[in-house]
Write an enzyme that holds these catalytic residues in place. Structure first.
Site, PDB file in Angstrom:
ATOM      1  N   HIS A 181       0.820  -1.214   0.000  1.00 25.20           N
ATOM      2  CA  HIS A 181       0.000   0.000   0.000  1.00 25.20           C
ATOM      3  C   HIS A 181       0.853   1.262   0.000  1.00 25.20           C
ATOM      4  O   HIS A 181       0.476   2.277  -0.605  1.00 25.20           O
ATOM      5  CB  HIS A 181      -0.930  -0.024   1.218  1.00 25.20           C
ATOM      6  CG  HIS A 181      -1.829   1.157   1.351  1.00 25.20           C
ATOM      7  ND1 HIS A 181      -2.592   1.639   0.313  1.00 25.20           N
ATOM      8  CD2 HIS A 181      -2.091   1.973   2.422  1.00 25.20           C
ATOM      9  CE1 HIS A 181      -3.288   2.689   0.723  1.00 25.20           C
ATOM     10  NE2 HIS A 181      -2.987   2.917   1.991  1.00 25.20           N
ATOM     11  N   HIS A 208       2.775   6.155   7.687  1.00 21.87           N
ATOM     12  CA  HIS A 208       2.890   4.911   6.921  1.00 21.87           C
ATOM     13  C   HIS A 208       4.358   4.621   6.587  1.00 21.87           C
ATOM     14  O   HIS A 208       4.799   3.465   6.605  1.00 21.87           O
ATOM     15  CB  HIS A 208       2.073   4.986   5.630  1.00 21.87           C
ATOM     16  CG  HIS A 208       0.606   4.741   5.818  1.00 21.87           C
ATOM     17  ND1 HIS A 208      -0.274   5.735   6.144  1.00 21.87           N
ATOM     18  CD2 HIS A 208      -0.124   3.599   5.738  1.00 21.87           C
ATOM     19  CE1 HIS A 208      -1.499   5.236   6.243  1.00 21.87           C
ATOM     20  NE2 HIS A 208      -1.435   3.935   6.001  1.00 21.87           N
TER      21      HIS A 208
END
Length: 210
Positions: free
Chosen positions: A59, A161
């Site tokens: 992702h 992230h």
């Protein structure tokens, strides 16, 4: 009666909120029960980031693993639920420090909402990257949150992230922790073995420790 199990997954349906521009849940019936057909069979279309879900390294890393290739161990085992309600926009170390002890489990879930909203929250609370770094230093393998992302909704750099990418952590997003008291539990939130996907829905539950 003492509660033994908490379902921390939101329901998934056509009105479930998604990141603006992402694919909503939809379903069509391919077969229905009739005198000539013994079963109902449906086809569904949706983003793998809908509802409670686990992000794959793919992702946020073009060379990262798909969700079906990640180790399942981080998604199963002792965890701590920490309340940091209305502490956004970024969760700093001082927001979690009251619940950080030497016996911290390797999984940490943070509740930021008094009550999870029904729709998309543009002002969702997220982790500060330095908070993730400090949790990783303490041996945390998985972090979770009751918002749609560990980064602010407007972020383009996705610094949190990238922090979990650097430190090899796993993440759960969009949990429902409204009724879960602060404390320690067993987490069960296994992703599907999707061999090419950047995320997977999970049926996340907490079980009371013996």
């Amino acid at each position: 009666m003492t509660q033994l199990l908490w379902d921390i997954s939101p329901p998934i349906h056509g009105a479930s909120p998604v990141f603006p521009g992402d694919t909503r849940y939809s379903q069509q019936w391919c077969a229905t029960i009739t005198p000539d057909c013994p079963v109902n069979v449906s086809a569904i279309t949706m983003s793998p980031h809908i509802g409670a879900h686990a992000d794959a390294p793919l992702h946020y890393d073009p060379e990262g693993a798909a969700i079906g290739a990640v180790d399942l161990e981080p998604f199963l085992g002792p965890c701590r639920v920490i309340h940091a309600i209305a502490r956004g926009p970024l969760l700093r170390w001082q927001d979690l420090a009251h619940a950080i002890t030497p016996d911290l489990p390797p999984r940490v879930l943070v509740r930021t909402y008094e009550r999870a909203p029904a729709g998309w929250d543009e002002d969702l609370a997220a982790y500060a990257p330095e908070t993730i770094e400090r949790l990783a230093d303490l041996g945390v393998q998985l972090i979770g949150i009751d918002t749609a992302s560990i980064d602010p909704a407007s972020s383009k750099a996705l610094e949190s992230h990238q922090a979990i990418r650097r430190r090899g952590l796993r993440v759960l997003e969009n949990l429902v922790l409204d009724t879960v008291p602060e404390g320690d539990y067993e987490l069960i939130a296994l992703p599907l073995k999707l061999t090419q996907a950047d995320a997977s829905p999970v049926r996340a539950v907490l079980r009371a420790l013996p």
